[in-house]
Design a protein around this motif. Sequence first.
Motif, PDB file in Angstrom:
ATOM      1  N   ASP A   1       0.852  -1.181   0.000  1.00 49.09           N
ATOM      2  CA  ASP A   1       0.000   0.000   0.000  1.00 49.09           C
ATOM      3  C   ASP A   1       0.889   1.232   0.000  1.00 49.09           C
ATOM      4  O   ASP A   1       1.842   1.320   0.780  1.00 49.09           O
ATOM      5  CB  ASP A   1      -0.925   0.006   1.221  1.00 49.09           C
ATOM      6  CG  ASP A   1      -1.855   1.212   1.229  1.00 49.09           C
ATOM      7  OD1 ASP A   1      -2.704   1.298   0.321  1.00 49.09           O
ATOM      8  OD2 ASP A   1      -1.706   2.066   2.113  1.00 49.09           O
ATOM      9  N   VAL A   2       0.567   2.175  -0.878  1.00 56.97           N
ATOM     10  CA  VAL A   2       1.342   3.401  -0.996  1.00 56.97           C
ATOM     11  C   VAL A   2       0.610   4.514  -0.259  1.00 56.97           C
ATOM     12  O   VAL A   2      -0.562   4.793  -0.547  1.00 56.97           O
ATOM     13  CB  VAL A   2       1.566   3.782  -2.475  1.00 56.97           C
ATOM     14  CG1 VAL A   2       2.418   5.045  -2.575  1.00 56.97           C
ATOM     15  CG2 VAL A   2       2.232   2.639  -3.217  1.00 56.97           C
ATOM     16  N   SER A   3       1.285   5.146   0.668  1.00 54.58           N
ATOM     17  CA  SER A   3       0.689   6.279   1.397  1.00 54.58           C
ATOM     18  C   SER A   3       0.758   7.531   0.525  1.00 54.58           C
ATOM     19  O   SER A   3       1.817   7.863  -0.011  1.00 54.58           O
ATOM     20  CB  SER A   3       1.442   6.514   2.711  1.00 54.58           C
ATOM     21  OG  SER A   3       1.380   5.376   3.537  1.00 54.58           O
TER      22      SER A   3
ATOM     23  N   ASP B   1      -3.187   0.395  -4.603  1.00 55.17           N
ATOM     24  CA  ASP B   1      -3.161  -0.965  -4.053  1.00 55.17           C
ATOM     25  C   ASP B   1      -2.373  -1.859  -5.003  1.00 55.17           C
ATOM     26  O   ASP B   1      -2.662  -1.904  -6.205  1.00 55.17           O
ATOM     27  CB  ASP B   1      -4.579  -1.506  -3.869  1.00 55.17           C
ATOM     28  CG  ASP B   1      -5.315  -0.787  -2.750  1.00 55.17           C
ATOM     29  OD1 ASP B   1      -4.728  -0.634  -1.669  1.00 55.17           O
ATOM     30  OD2 ASP B   1      -6.464  -0.371  -2.967  1.00 55.17           O
ATOM     31  N   ILE B   2      -1.402  -2.578  -4.449  1.00 53.41           N
ATOM     32  CA  ILE B   2      -0.453  -3.328  -5.278  1.00 53.41           C
ATOM     33  C   ILE B   2      -0.379  -4.764  -4.783  1.00 53.41           C
ATOM     34  O   ILE B   2      -0.300  -5.015  -3.570  1.00 53.41           O
ATOM     35  CB  ILE B   2       0.943  -2.678  -5.224  1.00 53.41           C
ATOM     36  CG1 ILE B   2       0.869  -1.203  -5.669  1.00 53.41           C
ATOM     37  CG2 ILE B   2       1.943  -3.426  -6.089  1.00 53.41           C
ATOM     38  CD1 ILE B   2       2.098  -0.407  -5.327  1.00 53.41           C
ATOM     39  N   LEU B   3      -0.398  -5.701  -5.722  1.00 49.60           N
ATOM     40  CA  LEU B   3      -0.135  -7.104  -5.423  1.00 49.60           C
ATOM     41  C   LEU B   3       1.168  -7.499  -6.093  1.00 49.60           C
ATOM     42  O   LEU B   3       1.433  -7.110  -7.239  1.00 49.60           O
ATOM     43  CB  LEU B   3      -1.268  -7.995  -5.948  1.00 49.60           C
ATOM     44  CG  LEU B   3      -2.639  -7.890  -5.280  1.00 49.60           C
ATOM     45  CD1 LEU B   3      -3.609  -8.877  -5.904  1.00 49.60           C
ATOM     46  CD2 LEU B   3      -2.539  -8.123  -3.778  1.00 49.60           C
ATOM     47  N   ILE B   4       1.972  -8.281  -5.381  1.00 52.17           N
ATOM     48  CA  ILE B   4       3.229  -8.762  -5.943  1.00 52.17           C
ATOM     49  C   ILE B   4       3.375 -10.236  -5.628  1.00 52.17           C
ATOM     50  O   ILE B   4       3.099 -10.684  -4.512  1.00 52.17           O
ATOM     51  CB  ILE B   4       4.423  -7.945  -5.396  1.00 52.17           C
ATOM     52  CG1 ILE B   4       5.734  -8.458  -5.987  1.00 52.17           C
ATOM     53  CG2 ILE B   4       4.466  -7.951  -3.881  1.00 52.17           C
ATOM     54  CD1 ILE B   4       6.914  -7.565  -5.685  1.00 52.17           C
ATOM     55  N   THR B   5       3.783 -10.998  -6.619  1.00 50.09           N
ATOM     56  CA  THR B   5       4.031 -12.424  -6.446  1.00 50.09           C
ATOM     57  C   THR B   5       5.163 -12.826  -7.373  1.00 50.09           C
ATOM     58  O   THR B   5       5.532 -12.075  -8.278  1.00 50.09           O
ATOM     59  CB  THR B   5       2.764 -13.255  -6.726  1.00 50.09           C
ATOM     60  OG1 THR B   5       3.002 -14.622  -6.388  1.00 50.09           O
ATOM     61  CG2 THR B   5       2.369 -13.183  -8.193  1.00 50.09           C
ATOM     62  N   GLY B   6       5.700 -13.997  -7.143  1.00 50.31           N
ATOM     63  CA  GLY B   6       6.785 -14.448  -8.001  1.00 50.31           C
ATOM     64  C   GLY B   6       7.430 -15.709  -7.473  1.00 50.31           C
ATOM     65  O   GLY B   6       7.077 -16.236  -6.410  1.00 50.31           O
ATOM     66  N   SER B   7       8.411 -16.190  -8.229  1.00 50.17           N
ATOM     67  CA  SER B   7       9.035 -17.477  -7.938  1.00 50.17           C
ATOM     68  C   SER B   7      10.236 -17.369  -7.010  1.00 50.17           C
ATOM     69  O   SER B   7      10.749 -18.393  -6.560  1.00 50.17           O
ATOM     70  CB  SER B   7       9.483 -18.124  -9.260  1.00 50.17           C
ATOM     71  OG  SER B   7      10.405 -17.275  -9.942  1.00 50.17           O
TER      72      SER B   7
ATOM     73  N   LEU C   1       5.889   3.520   0.996  1.00 48.55           N
ATOM     74  CA  LEU C   1       5.198   2.258   0.737  1.00 48.55           C
ATOM     75  C   LEU C   1       5.236   1.379   1.978  1.00 48.55           C
ATOM     76  O   LEU C   1       6.248   1.289   2.669  1.00 48.55           O
ATOM     77  CB  LEU C   1       5.872   1.562  -0.456  1.00 48.55           C
ATOM     78  CG  LEU C   1       5.255   0.285  -1.001  1.00 48.55           C
ATOM     79  CD1 LEU C   1       5.319   0.275  -2.521  1.00 48.55           C
ATOM     80  CD2 LEU C   1       6.016  -0.931  -0.465  1.00 48.55           C
ATOM     81  N   LYS C   2       4.108   0.728   2.248  1.00 48.08           N
ATOM     82  CA  LYS C   2       4.006  -0.185   3.382  1.00 48.08           C
ATOM     83  C   LYS C   2       3.746  -1.600   2.877  1.00 48.08           C
ATOM     84  O   LYS C   2       2.939  -1.808   1.975  1.00 48.08           O
ATOM     85  CB  LYS C   2       2.861   0.236   4.309  1.00 48.08           C
ATOM     86  CG  LYS C   2       3.063   1.579   4.994  1.00 48.08           C
ATOM     87  CD  LYS C   2       1.910   1.893   5.929  1.00 48.08           C
ATOM     88  CE  LYS C   2       0.618   2.091   5.162  1.00 48.08           C
ATOM     89  NZ  LYS C   2      -0.504   2.491   6.044  1.00 48.08           N
TER      90      LYS C   2
END
Length: 461
Positions: A63-65, A151-157, A175-176
Amino acid sequence: MFRTKLNPDGTLNRHKARLVAQGFKQEFDIDYKETFSPVAKMPTIRIMLTIALNRHWPVLQLDVSNAFLHGHLQEEVYMHQPQGFIDENHPDYVCKLHKTIYGLKQAPRQWFTTFTAFLQTNGFIFSKLDPSLLIYDHGNIQLYILLYVDDILITGSHQNSISTLIRKLQTAFSLKELGPISFFLGIQVLHTKSGYFLSQAQYAQDVLQAANLLNCKPSQTPIAMKPPTTVTSFLDADPIQYRRLAGCLQYLTITRPDIAFATNMICQKMHQPSGQDFNALKRLLRYIQGTQQFGLPITRGPLHLRSFSDSDWASNPLDRKSISGFCSFLGNSLVSWCVKKQLTVAKSSTEAEYRSLASATSDIIWLQRLLADFHITLTAPTSLSCDSSSALALANNPVFHARTKHIEIDYHFIRERILSKEIDVQHINSVDQPADILTKPLSLARFRLLRDKLTIQPPES
């Protein structure tokens, strides 16, 4: 602007105060030019969760303030001094803005440009299918970032690469890291033994409270087989409140395809709702009252794509247009669906089903290409099931006659996809057709059967 931010369960999280510019006074081509900012598509979110779950990848939420304050202005914009912070020595002075601020029309676009430019300098590229999805693919490291405003989602290997990227983002932006995904865009993501469970229970409760139906008697189905003739005084026949609730219900369909058809019918009458329309809205809200906890599970399983298409011919008694509906599953998880009135009147049920097949085919092609961005290789053509034998015959056989001359373009479109083995059209019995729930009112027994086929259910105990 003052706002109260709530937790997923509706309890108080914190109070927020924010300086907002009066962007409604901006003039086009003087204070701003472009305002469009991409946001993530809901099927992309569901596909990302499904793939991450099957590959045992973590899905972290960021989450970005004060996100909009990071965007750089390209235009020259001035703002009056904020109330309460006016310089006593120079009360007539104005503020020249170097960066965007909340309220400016171009603020979302400039924030998106600033954030994605930073990611591109770190090796990310845009997905061609969803511009809000950014991909990092080097060697054995695959990272995916999905952006929906702030609102940000991040995923990866690779966990270490994710941690390194988050530290870089925290250096450049306020950013939190919120940990594993739990509450995203008003959708509560519950972690269960079988995977994820997407629910909008708190949002549904807020909608019912806005309609003063929080303690009403539940309904078994969202729409009646035959509309009642008696007219109630629900909401005192307030069309503004009708439109407000109809818009809220549209957002609720993100995790509730079982109400998609009823919501579509209600939204078609927003310009001038009648007494019967108010009754239909009240019945749908009563159904939601009895199924507040229902949601959409995301589970593990073979990542095979399969779709179902259906239509209801000339169902609208006013304009005689048909309703198209289709849904797509990735493994056992429902990832995409659509309910839409066809643009033109179909001359036959075959044509209506054929138009629906064309719409489903377009969605399948988009899903296939999006899956390729996640390195999902489909070894077989995508199964597209339809309960109309005549529509399937028209798709498989190059035969034209007087009643199908005007749908030649759709014919070529589907036919080419069949020949290239991208899709495989198959017949399904009408009793087993899950897309039937997206096109017409159903009896209680049939509605519950198809709702189960769409995997809509309460959360696991």
